[in-house]
Motif scaffolding. Structure first.
Motif, PDB file in Angstrom:
ATOM      1  N   ALA A  45      45.689  -9.287   8.000  1.00 33.19           N
ATOM      2  CA  ALA A  45      46.283  -7.956   8.117  1.00 33.19           C
ATOM      3  C   ALA A  45      46.973  -7.563   6.817  1.00 33.19           C
ATOM      4  O   ALA A  45      46.877  -6.408   6.358  1.00 33.19           O
ATOM      5  N   LYS A  46      47.659  -8.524   6.217  1.00 35.54           N
ATOM      6  CA  LYS A  46      48.325  -8.259   4.933  1.00 35.54           C
ATOM      7  C   LYS A  46      47.303  -7.885   3.865  1.00 35.54           C
ATOM      8  O   LYS A  46      47.494  -6.917   3.102  1.00 35.54           O
ATOM      9  N   ALA A 212      50.635  -3.531   7.612  1.00 34.53           N
ATOM     10  CA  ALA A 212      50.555  -4.838   8.256  1.00 34.53           C
ATOM     11  C   ALA A 212      51.667  -4.993   9.285  1.00 34.53           C
ATOM     12  O   ALA A 212      51.440  -5.505  10.396  1.00 34.53           O
TER      13      ALA A 212
END
Length: 739
Positions: A45-46, A212
């Protein structure tokens, strides 16, 4: 063959087990990811957020087919509200302290008590173990004892808070509940609203990109809603009430709820404010899917993977969830764990582990099974473990194991060399009686690896031979069964496939069974001698089977000492030389392609006492000769072939007469003339008698330490440099030395 002088295993073992020398006591496990690998990868996600993806795009990437819904509409109704979060289970005493203002204490119907900062730092709720609870300030009971059913509440949130020392947690929102638990104990819970719960969710660093963080808030909210619906009738669920009386645990068993610590992150709560902003920006938003009737999905997430997320059923079994499919993870991580050999075995429940082989992989690349073979209480056993089994037992970061190196394979009994994988370098095939596995050891330079290429029955074998039995240019294996059959393991370059090629009417009693191309068709055959009647039976290869027929009948049935295969007349067909110690004669059975014609080729003046008799082209003229060693005086006599006879002369005189074993033929200096390598167990030294064409020049090639315990010596060009080498298998610690 390269000259060397070495005296220790550390410097000698160029090929050791499945890893370089010096690492024999360590097991190296390489893998990827951290966590179960299902659903959203937080590092993924980051990475997506840093690449510009929105929170919605991140959610849709990791949860296949999911869309976003709003709490209170569609299927996102009917869940429990407020949430009950289990922070401590089955307790008999919990201490607490008010911070920043007064708090109210209730036990049953008695809600008259209160506590304020400074009136004692040792408030507690205690059970007598029989279901009766009492508030205490220090050792002093406060209020009226009653059933373990109470609360700790406060106003002025979040400035007024409650600290629970045993948990090292501070709670600023909702209220704390005391709920009866089995055996007269109590559960401690925090009861609060969904969004307030998310404020205290400590699952992602608040310094990460906002997209994120928002994706984490949506995933956390979705998971909480899933559990809040699943346990909406909590009071009627006896098992859940006994376990925690909660909708969600505060630990990573569900989601890591750390309370005020998350909101207070950073100077003056700087990072906590950023996390709250991500929660507020997504307030009421959850991931939904048609599979769950439009309800919030079971939005599992984890730290990272080894490159791709998992299908949920591959890791946990059960039904496949269409929104928990394997997808690529741009934030994958890799790791290495090193354990000493004894610890590795002990953690897996073994005294010693010989091998841990990854059997296959799921679509994510994680193992779908790991076959572990080892010893337990002196008994060899094998079991297939999952990646999760290995993770739990060994304390690994994840189940996604990529490789396990440093293990020694089982102890071996039969050995044969050949180019089994058609790479231009020879390998050693070795048979393990503990499980019937046949391992291939190959290497290049300064490393060697072992891999099981086939499995046959554990018992019932008498001989292992190598040769190109189907004529495809790749060496195969031949196993002789005590039941009287030859089984050929045909190599395709990556594995052996064993089938029965011949079955003898007389299963036992065969004295000599040797491999050679006796009809010159490019396919190796097997010659079998039976001493009961002095007959040679040749099993010719058709490429898929062995057809056996009588090729020679000796007038003297028994007493033959050495019987060797070689092309003694240089016509391209292998022949057989037979030595009889009663009179010291060599009889050569020349192949016509369909039979063996036997005649006297040499008569020795010394009839008996010869220790080693070896066939090889010692003068490089294209015809095989015979070298004869006599231990009484340590001399080598070579019987050179003229094509019709053997002329014998002294080629070498050793200063040390006896103790040599084994003695093996190979072209160790790549000059086209065969030489002889000789091992002396008294000091572990290898001596090479290099052929000069009419004599041997003998020199010390090297030594091993310890001197004894080496078996399974074979000859082959193991590094593919054109000159022959020697393999040595050490039974003491199941290692290989290649020289």
């Amino acid at each position: 063959m390269r000259r060397f002088t070495v005296t220790t295993i550390a410097s000698l073992l160029l090929f050791v087990g499945a890893f370089p020398a010096g690492a024999a006591e360590q097991i190296t496990i390489e893998g990827g990811g951290w966590g179960h690998g299902i659903g959203m990868s937080q590092y993924g996600a980051k990475a997506l957020a840093e690449a510009g993806d929105s929170a919605e795009e991140i959610i849709k990437h990791f949860y296949t087919g999911a869309t976003l819904g709003t709490v209170g509409t569609g299927g996102l109704v009917g869940h429990a509200d407020p949430l009950r979060i289990g922070v401590a289970q089955n307790q008999t005493v919990i201490a607490f302290e008010p911070i920043g203002g007064a708090i109210s204490l209730c036990l049953g119907a008695d809600c008259t008590l209160g506590a304020t900062p400074g009136d004692g730092l040792d408030w507690s709720i205690q059970s007598d173990g029989a279901g009766t609870c009492q508030f205490f300030n220090g050792a002093t009971p406060v209020g009226v004892a009653g059933a373990c059913d109470g609360s700790i509440s406060w106003t002025g949130q979040p400035d007024v808070r409650v600290w629970v020392p045993i948990l090292n947690r501070t709670y600023a929102r909702g209220q704390i509940l005391i709920v009866p638990a089995p055996e007269g104990k109590f559960h401690l819970l925090v009861e609060l609203g969904l969004e307030e719960y998310l404020y205290g969710l400590g699952e992602m660093p608040s310094s990460w990109p906002s997209a994120a963080l928002q994706a984490q808030a949506i995933a956390g909210r979705s998971y909480a809603l899933y559990k809040a619906y699943k346990y909406k009738d909590l009071a009627a669920n006896v098992a859940r009430m006994d376990a925690c009386a909660c909708h969600l645990y505060a630990s990573t068993f569900d989601q890591k709820y750390i309370g005020w610590a998350k909101e207070a992150e950073g100077t003056d709560g700087y990072w906590g404010n950023i996390w709250r902003a991500a929660v507020d920006a997504t307030a009421g938003t959850a991931a939904v899917h048609t599979y769950s009737a439009g309800r919030a999905i079971e939005a599992y997430y984890h730290s990272s993977t080894g490159g791709a997320t998992e299908n949920n059923e591959d890791v946990w079994g059960g039904s496949a969830y269409p929104y928990l499919r394997s997808v690529d993870d741009p934030g994958f991580t890799l790791w290495t764990t090193v354990l000493d050999k004894a610890t590795f075995a002990s953690l897996l429940g073994y005294d010693q582990v010989f091998s841990a082989k990854i059997l296959g992989t799921f679509v994510s690349g994680s193992p779908d099974g790991i076959l572990v073979t080892g010893s337990k209480g002196g008994v060899i056993s094998s079991e297939t473990l999952t990646g999760n089994d290995m993770r739990t037992k060994l304390g690994l970061l994840s189940h996604n194991i990529k490789s396990i190196s440093g293990l020694l394979p089982p102890s071996f009994t039969y050995f044969a060399s050949g180019d089994f994988d058609d790479d231009g370098a020879d390998e050693v095939a070795a048979f393990a009686t503990i499980d019937g596995s046949i391992w291939l050891f190959n290497g290049e330079g300064s490393s060697m690896s072992g891999t099981a290429w086939a499995t046959v029955s554990k018992t019932g074998w008498a001989k292992l031979r190598s040769g190109d039995f189907n004529g495809d240019g790749i060496d195969d294996l031949a196993f002789y069964s005590t039941a009287g059959g030859w089984w050929i393991g045909v190599s395709n370059g990556t594995k052996f496939t064993f089938t029965k090629w011949a079955q003898y009417g007389t299963p036992s009693g065969w004295q000599t069974q040797i491999v050679g191309d006796f009809n010159g068709d490019g396919k190796d055959d097997i010659a079998n001698f039976h001493p009961s009647n002095g007959t040679w039976w040749v099993s010719k290869s058709t490429g898929t089977a062995l057809t056996t027929s009588l090729w020679a009948d000796f007038s003297t049935a028994s007493g033959w000492q050495s019987q060797l295969a070689g092309d003694f007349n240089g016509d391209g067909k292998d022949d057989i030389a037979n030595f009889h110690p009663s009179n010291g004669t060599w009889w050569v059975s020349k192949s016509t392609g369909t039979a063996l014609t036997t005649s006297l080729w040499a008569d020795f003046s010394t009839a008996s006492g010869w220790q080693s008799q070896l066939a090889g082209d010692f003068n490089g003229d294209g015809k095989d000769d015979i070298a004869n060693f006599h231990p009484s005086n340590g001399t080598w006599w070579v019987s050179k072939s003229t094509g019709t006879a053997l002329t014998t002369s002294l080629w070498a005189d050793f200063t040390t007469a006896s103790g040599w074993a084994p003695q093996m033929v190979g072209d160790f200096n790549d000059d086209g003339k065969d030489d002889i390598a000789q091992f002396h167990s008294s000091n572990g030294s290898w001596w090479v008698s290099k052929s000069l064409g009419a004599s041997f020049s003998t020199y010390l090639e090297g030594s091993v330490s310890p001197a004894t315990g080496w078996v399974g010596q074979t000859v082959g060009d193991f590094d593919g440099d054109g000159d022959d080498d020697l393999s040595n298998y050490y039974t003491g610690n199941q290692t290989w030395a290649i020289k």
